[in-house]
Enzyme design. Sequence first.
Site, PDB file in Angstrom:
ATOM      1  N   MET A  35      68.548  35.509  -1.370  1.00 28.42           N
ATOM      2  CA  MET A  35      68.799  34.184  -1.931  1.00 28.42           C
ATOM      3  C   MET A  35      67.478  33.464  -2.207  1.00 28.42           C
ATOM      4  O   MET A  35      67.448  32.253  -2.419  1.00 28.42           O
ATOM      5  CB  MET A  35      69.671  33.356  -0.981  1.00 28.42           C
ATOM      6  CG  MET A  35      71.044  34.002  -0.770  1.00 28.42           C
ATOM      7  SD  MET A  35      72.332  32.845  -0.346  1.00 28.42           S
ATOM      8  CE  MET A  35      71.732  32.213   1.200  1.00 28.42           C
ATOM      9  N   HIS A  39      60.236  35.282   2.366  1.00 28.44           N
ATOM     10  CA  HIS A  39      59.299  35.311   3.494  1.00 28.44           C
ATOM     11  C   HIS A  39      59.079  36.767   3.882  1.00 28.44           C
ATOM     12  O   HIS A  39      59.653  37.683   3.257  1.00 28.44           O
ATOM     13  CB  HIS A  39      59.839  34.484   4.668  1.00 28.44           C
ATOM     14  CG  HIS A  39      61.244  34.820   5.052  1.00 28.44           C
ATOM     15  ND1 HIS A  39      61.593  36.030   5.591  1.00 28.44           N
ATOM     16  CD2 HIS A  39      62.408  34.126   4.913  1.00 28.44           C
ATOM     17  CE1 HIS A  39      62.886  36.067   5.808  1.00 28.44           C
ATOM     18  NE2 HIS A  39      63.421  34.919   5.397  1.00 28.44           N
ATOM     19  N   HIS A  42      62.079  39.248   4.027  1.00 31.43           N
ATOM     20  CA  HIS A  42      62.498  39.833   2.751  1.00 31.43           C
ATOM     21  C   HIS A  42      61.493  40.905   2.294  1.00 31.43           C
ATOM     22  O   HIS A  42      61.878  41.981   1.841  1.00 31.43           O
ATOM     23  CB  HIS A  42      62.550  38.757   1.663  1.00 31.43           C
ATOM     24  CG  HIS A  42      63.497  37.628   1.923  1.00 31.43           C
ATOM     25  ND1 HIS A  42      63.092  36.342   2.159  1.00 31.43           N
ATOM     26  CD2 HIS A  42      64.850  37.591   1.970  1.00 31.43           C
ATOM     27  CE1 HIS A  42      64.126  35.558   2.334  1.00 31.43           C
ATOM     28  NE2 HIS A  42      65.226  36.293   2.234  1.00 31.43           N
ATOM     29  N   GLN A  66      79.467  31.839  -0.925  1.00 32.42           N
ATOM     30  CA  GLN A  66      79.336  32.105   0.513  1.00 32.42           C
ATOM     31  C   GLN A  66      79.003  30.849   1.311  1.00 32.42           C
ATOM     32  O   GLN A  66      78.726  30.926   2.513  1.00 32.42           O
ATOM     33  CB  GLN A  66      78.311  33.208   0.777  1.00 32.42           C
ATOM     34  CG  GLN A  66      76.871  32.843   0.513  1.00 32.42           C
ATOM     35  CD  GLN A  66      75.962  34.048   0.598  1.00 32.42           C
ATOM     36  OE1 GLN A  66      76.024  34.951  -0.223  1.00 32.42           O
ATOM     37  NE2 GLN A  66      75.115  34.092   1.613  1.00 32.42           N
ATOM     38  N   ARG A 192      65.574  29.037   5.897  1.00 31.09           N
ATOM     39  CA  ARG A 192      65.978  27.722   6.406  1.00 31.09           C
ATOM     40  C   ARG A 192      64.963  27.131   7.394  1.00 31.09           C
ATOM     41  O   ARG A 192      65.038  25.945   7.689  1.00 31.09           O
ATOM     42  CB  ARG A 192      67.353  27.798   7.065  1.00 31.09           C
ATOM     43  CG  ARG A 192      68.492  27.995   6.071  1.00 31.09           C
ATOM     44  CD  ARG A 192      69.843  27.922   6.765  1.00 31.09           C
ATOM     45  NE  ARG A 192      70.950  27.885   5.825  1.00 31.09           N
ATOM     46  CZ  ARG A 192      71.711  28.929   5.487  1.00 31.09           C
ATOM     47  NH1 ARG A 192      71.447  30.117   6.006  1.00 31.09           N
ATOM     48  NH2 ARG A 192      72.706  28.782   4.634  1.00 31.09           N
TER      49      ARG A 192
HETATM   50  P1  AMP Z   1      68.779  35.850   2.556  1.00 32.71           P
HETATM   51  O1  AMP Z   1      67.844  35.534   1.432  1.00 32.71           O
HETATM   52  O2  AMP Z   1      68.579  34.975   3.750  1.00 32.71           O
HETATM   53  O3  AMP Z   1      70.212  35.961   2.099  1.00 32.71           O
HETATM   54  O4  AMP Z   1      68.390  37.294   3.071  1.00 32.71           O
HETATM   55  C1  AMP Z   1      68.305  38.396   2.210  1.00 32.71           C
HETATM   56  C2  AMP Z   1      68.129  39.652   3.021  1.00 32.71           C
HETATM   57  O5  AMP Z   1      66.957  39.533   3.805  1.00 32.71           O
HETATM   58  C3  AMP Z   1      69.285  39.881   4.003  1.00 32.71           C
HETATM   59  O6  AMP Z   1      69.556  41.267   4.086  1.00 32.71           O
HETATM   60  C4  AMP Z   1      68.724  39.372   5.302  1.00 32.71           C
HETATM   61  O7  AMP Z   1      69.284  39.975   6.444  1.00 32.71           O
HETATM   62  C5  AMP Z   1      67.265  39.776   5.168  1.00 32.71           C
HETATM   63  N1  AMP Z   1      66.445  38.964   6.055  1.00 32.71           N
HETATM   64  C6  AMP Z   1      66.445  37.601   6.166  1.00 32.71           C
HETATM   65  N2  AMP Z   1      65.601  37.217   7.148  1.00 32.71           N
HETATM   66  C7  AMP Z   1      65.075  38.350   7.672  1.00 32.71           C
HETATM   67  C8  AMP Z   1      64.149  38.635   8.719  1.00 32.71           C
HETATM   68  N3  AMP Z   1      63.582  37.664   9.441  1.00 32.71           N
HETATM   69  N4  AMP Z   1      63.843  39.923   8.975  1.00 32.71           N
HETATM   70  C9  AMP Z   1      64.405  40.935   8.262  1.00 32.71           C
HETATM   71  N5  AMP Z   1      65.283  40.737   7.264  1.00 32.71           N
HETATM   72  C10 AMP Z   1      65.619  39.469   6.963  1.00 32.71           C
END
Ligand code: AMP
Length: 284
Positions: A35, A39, A42, A66, A192
């Site tokens: 999304m 960081h 990702h 979602q 976040r």
């Molecule tokens: P998001 O952008 O938060 O929807 O996350 C996208 C992908 O990155 C998802 O598969 C998350 O589980 C993964 N992700 C988010 N934060 C972390 C983290 N700290 N360590 C590893 N993977 C992460």
Amino acid sequence: MLFFKYSRVKFARTVDELKNFLASRGGTVGFVPTMGYLHEGHLSLVRVSKKECDTTVVSIFVNPTQFGPEEDFERYPRDLERDRKMLENLQVDVVFVPTVEEIYGNGISTAFLLGKIAECLCGKSRPHHFPGVALVVSKLFHMVKPDKAYFGQKDYQQTLVVKQVVRDLNFDVDVVVCPTAREADGLAMSSRNVHLSPEEMKGATILFRSLKHISELVRKGEKNVSALERELQVIIQSEPLAKIDYAEIRSAVDLSRIETIDKPCVAAVAVYFGKTRLIDNILL
Ligand code: AMP
């Protein structure tokens, strides 16, 4: 195909642009759905995909389905220029950045029923969340047709939901789960986190500290789940800024309730700091 001025990363805004780009490539495709507001968590997924696949696709899409009506869809951090620079440094092949209209057209009627795996933990306090995740991940899988898709352990329940959807709907994709990337103080990286005040950021380190503590108790032989959950909750509550949504230990396979640590388990927490809800987990 849309190119940002001076950018070496290709941006596809539409499904057609994405498909045209992918048609010009041979070999295996790795996919990292995100999304945005990227960081190191990702980026760690992107690095694994780059290592394992010939082409790496990253999607950036803040998926409205979602988020519940009272949740932080509008407030979710966005900064495409910042994301572009990070992905350019990693030499990602293509970034898929669709609009909401591109993904959902004028609306959508099909919905997911996910059963037990999505009813507990985050699914209990966020009933819209996993059906929305399952929907967007399924649509993105059809658009990207990846050989491998990379997800973070940080969203442990999400990885189980995605694996279930892949199994149940015969998606021909390997779901790869990568370890949680953390700050030096243990705080799990999250888009976040940008909403946290310096005091909240410091307070939020209680999540991983509490998880590590009970992991240590299990290592020393404690097997009673109620006792461990109580300990987990007491430690988190010792932080005045923390408000627990849940702090539970469940089967790591299907998230069912357990009484004794006699098989693979996960300790998972969701805790509010002000308006910001953070999650974390540890496998026991
Ligand atoms: P998001 O952008 O938060 O929807 O996350 C996208 C992908 O990155 C998802 O598969 C998350 O589980 C993964 N992700 C988010 N934060 C972390 C983290 N700290 N360590 C590893 N993977 C992460």
